[in-house]
Write a protein that holds these residues in place. Structure first.
Motif: not given
Length: 156
Positions: A44-45, A52-55, A77-78
Motif C-alpha cells: 500500500s505504501q 503521489v508521483m503520477s498525480y 513519493g520516493v
C-alpha cells in the motif's frame, strides 16, 4: 466427539478429528495473517508513492509553484516507495516474534502517519496562501501587460 467403551465398561473420550483439523486451520490462518501484515502495508505504501508521483505530473503543465519548485511530490513519493520496499523486504526476512521487527514496523507506521500529517498541513497552508492572492487576479488581468509612458498635458 468420539467416545469409546471398553469391555470392562470404562468410557474414554477420544480426540475429535474435526476439532483437531479446525484448530490446525485456525493456527495456520493466524500465522498467515501475521506474516502478511507488513507485506500488505508495504504494497500500500508503494502504491501510494506511485499515486503521489503520477498525480503530480499535471503540475508541470500549470504555473510553477513552490511545491513543484522544491520537488515535493517527487521526494515524498520516493519516501513512500522506499518505506514500502523496506516493509516488503522485512516481511521476507523478518518474523513477528522479533522485537526489532515489531519496532521497525511500528516506526514505519509512525513515519507514514507523520508524513501524512505534514503533507496535509503543508497542502492546507499552500491552498490558503494561494486563495489569499485570488483577489489580486482581477487587477493583473485589467492592467496592461507592457508599461506605458504618459506625457504631461500641454507638452505634445
Amino acid at each position: 466427539m468420539a467416545v469409546s467403551v471398553s469391555r470392562d465398561l470404562t468410557v474414554q473420550v477420544l480426540e475429535d478429528v474435526n476439532l483437531v483439523k479446525l484448530t490446525d486451520r485456525q493456527q495456520a490462518l493466524r500465522a498467515a495473517i501475521q506474516k502478511g501484515e507488513p507485506k500488505s502495508l508495504g504494497v500500500s505504501q508503494v502504491m501510494l508513492g506511485l499515486m503521489v508521483m503520477s498525480y503530480s505530473i499535471p503540475l508541470h503543465f500549470t504555473e510553477l509553484t513552490e511545491v513543484v519548485w522544491f520537488g515535493v511530490p517527487w521526494w515524498s513519493g520516493v519516501t513512500f516507495i522506499t518505506a514500502g520496499v523496506f516493509a516488503i523486504v522485512l516481511d521476507k526476512h523478518g518474523t513477528m516474534r522479533l522485537r526489532l521487527s515489531r519496532g521497525v514496523k511500528s516506526s514505519l507506521l509512525l513515519f507514514t502517519l507523520a508524513q501524512m500529517v505534514v503533507s496535509t498541513v503543508l497542502g492546507f497552508l499552500l491552498y490558503r496562501q494561494r486563495r489569499g492572492f485570488g483577489q489580486y487576479t482581477s487587477l493583473n488581468q485589467a492592467a496592461p501587460s507592457t508599461p506605458t509612458s504618459s506625457t504631461a498635458p500641454g507638452q505634445d
